[in-house]
Motif scaffolding. Structure first.
Motif, PDB file in Angstrom:
ATOM      1  N   HIS A   1     -10.957  -3.269 -51.389  1.00  0.00           N
ATOM      2  CA  HIS A   1     -11.885  -2.612 -50.462  1.00  0.00           C
ATOM      3  C   HIS A   1     -11.078  -1.980 -49.327  1.00  0.00           C
ATOM      4  CE1 HIS A   1     -15.697  -1.781 -48.534  1.00  0.00           C
ATOM      5  NE2 HIS A   1     -15.167  -2.201 -47.391  1.00  0.00           N
ATOM      6  N   TRP A   2     -11.255  -0.681 -49.141  1.00  0.00           N
ATOM      7  CA  TRP A   2     -10.529   0.084 -48.126  1.00  0.00           C
ATOM      8  C   TRP A   2     -11.485   0.567 -47.056  1.00  0.00           C
ATOM      9  CZ3 TRP A   2      -5.295   0.745 -48.254  1.00  0.00           C
ATOM     10  CH2 TRP A   2      -4.653   0.450 -49.454  1.00  0.00           C
ATOM     11  N   LYS A   3     -10.995   0.601 -45.826  1.00  0.00           N
ATOM     12  CA  LYS A   3     -11.716   1.223 -44.726  1.00  0.00           C
ATOM     13  C   LYS A   3     -10.687   2.050 -43.960  1.00  0.00           C
ATOM     14  CE  LYS A   3     -15.015  -0.951 -42.554  1.00  0.00           C
ATOM     15  NZ  LYS A   3     -15.752  -1.874 -41.651  1.00  0.00           N
ATOM     16  N   LEU A   4     -10.974   3.339 -43.791  1.00  0.00           N
ATOM     17  CA  LEU A   4     -10.080   4.238 -43.081  1.00  0.00           C
ATOM     18  C   LEU A   4     -10.780   4.772 -41.839  1.00  0.00           C
ATOM     19  CD1 LEU A   4      -8.690   6.416 -46.027  1.00  0.00           C
ATOM     20  CD2 LEU A   4      -7.786   4.272 -45.151  1.00  0.00           C
ATOM     21  N   GLN A   5     -10.114   4.655 -40.716  1.00  0.00           N
ATOM     22  CA  GLN A   5     -10.618   5.228 -39.477  1.00  0.00           C
ATOM     23  C   GLN A   5      -9.739   6.416 -39.148  1.00  0.00           C
ATOM     24  OE1 GLN A   5     -10.451   2.645 -36.062  1.00  0.00           O
ATOM     25  NE2 GLN A   5     -11.904   3.904 -34.925  1.00  0.00           N
ATOM     26  N   MET A   6     -10.368   7.567 -38.983  1.00  0.00           N
ATOM     27  CA  MET A   6      -9.636   8.802 -38.710  1.00  0.00           C
ATOM     28  C   MET A   6     -10.130   9.422 -37.409  1.00  0.00           C
ATOM     29  SD  MET A   6      -9.675  10.645 -42.401  1.00  0.00           S
ATOM     30  CE  MET A   6      -9.929   9.685 -43.864  1.00  0.00           C
ATOM     31  N   PHE A   7      -9.216  10.119 -36.750  1.00  0.00           N
ATOM     32  CA  PHE A   7      -9.575  10.865 -35.556  1.00  0.00           C
ATOM     33  C   PHE A   7      -9.259  12.327 -35.770  1.00  0.00           C
ATOM     34  CE2 PHE A   7      -9.360   6.597 -33.845  1.00  0.00           C
ATOM     35  CZ  PHE A   7     -10.511   6.575 -33.078  1.00  0.00           C
ATOM     36  N   SER A   8     -10.086  13.175 -35.210  1.00  0.00           N
ATOM     37  CA  SER A   8      -9.923  14.612 -35.363  1.00  0.00           C
ATOM     38  C   SER A   8      -8.702  15.097 -34.597  1.00  0.00           C
ATOM     39  CB  SER A   8     -11.153  15.335 -34.841  1.00  0.00           C
ATOM     40  OG  SER A   8     -10.927  16.719 -34.833  1.00  0.00           O
ATOM     41  N   ARG A   9      -7.992  16.015 -35.207  1.00  0.00           N
ATOM     42  CA  ARG A   9      -6.864  16.667 -34.556  1.00  0.00           C
ATOM     43  C   ARG A   9      -7.261  18.076 -34.143  1.00  0.00           C
ATOM     44  NH1 ARG A   9      -2.083  17.323 -37.149  1.00  0.00           N
ATOM     45  NH2 ARG A   9      -0.990  16.735 -35.260  1.00  0.00           N
ATOM     46  N   SER A  10      -8.557  18.390 -34.238  1.00  0.00           N
ATOM     47  CA  SER A  10      -9.071  19.732 -33.932  1.00  0.00           C
ATOM     48  C   SER A  10      -9.998  19.671 -32.733  1.00  0.00           C
ATOM     49  CB  SER A  10      -9.867  20.275 -35.124  1.00  0.00           C
ATOM     50  OG  SER A  10      -9.100  20.207 -36.299  1.00  0.00           O
ATOM     51  N   ASN A  11     -10.141  20.784 -32.073  1.00  0.00           N
ATOM     52  CA  ASN A  11     -11.047  20.863 -30.923  1.00  0.00           C
ATOM     53  C   ASN A  11     -12.371  21.526 -31.271  1.00  0.00           C
ATOM     54  OD1 ASN A  11      -9.269  19.641 -29.130  1.00  0.00           O
ATOM     55  ND2 ASN A  11      -8.208  21.558 -28.758  1.00  0.00           N
ATOM     56  N   TYR A  12     -12.635  21.784 -32.529  1.00  0.00           N
ATOM     57  CA  TYR A  12     -13.883  22.435 -32.910  1.00  0.00           C
ATOM     58  C   TYR A  12     -14.772  21.489 -33.667  1.00  0.00           C
ATOM     59  CZ  TYR A  12     -11.114  23.125 -37.125  1.00  0.00           C
ATOM     60  OH  TYR A  12     -10.309  22.951 -38.214  1.00  0.00           O
TER      61      TYR A  12
END
Length: 145
Positions: free
Chosen positions: A134-145
């Motif tokens: 079981h995987w859980k990935l937390q990502m953050f945007s590198r874009s300003n749009y």
């Protein structure tokens, strides 16, 4: 109700319908997912990992997601960054899932993840791999749009 009031109500209903239809895309997964994302936290079976051993899911892996359902996955390998050779994505608005398929370092990744959170700056997904992990990935945007 006089004739003018009926016309105003009908006009107002028509304008509301047009606005709701045009704004629907602003809330769709397809519209909001398109940007560049960086994996910040990776959880494998409930435990946070930071090892680059899990190259396709490891922290500091980048997902560049484009509007035409094409994407690029990039990760650091040693002192170099490597990029996927084949990658695309498809979202399911009703099920709130996204399917990723890509080839990275000779390994094929194909998983459908449940979208737990999708905001302008954060994406949180979870899925099970073919081995039952079981995987859980937390990502953050590198874009300003």
């Amino acid at each position: 109700m006089n004739k003018l009031a009926k016309i105003c109500v009908a006009l107002l209903c028509g304008i509301t319908a047009v606005l709701c239809t045009s704004c629907e895309n602003l809330f769709s997964i397809d519209y909001r997912i398109v940007k560049s994302w960086q994996v910040s936290h990776t959880y494998l079976n409930g435990e946070e990992i930071d090892s680059t051993e899990y190259i396709g899911y490891a922290p500091k892996t980048f997902y560049y997601i484009y509007a035409d359902h094409v994407m690029s996955v990039m990760a650091r390998y040693g002192n170099d960054y490597r990029e996927s050779s084949f990658a695309f994505w498809v979202a399911d608005q009703k099920k709130k899932t996204i399917n990723f398929q890509y080839t990275f370092f000779g390994k094929e990744y194909d998983f459908t993840a449940k979208i737990l959170k999708l905001t302008k700056s954060e994406l949180l997904i979870e899925f099970d791999d073919e081995k039952g992990n079981h995987w859980k990935l937390q990502m953050f945007s590198r874009s300003n749009y």
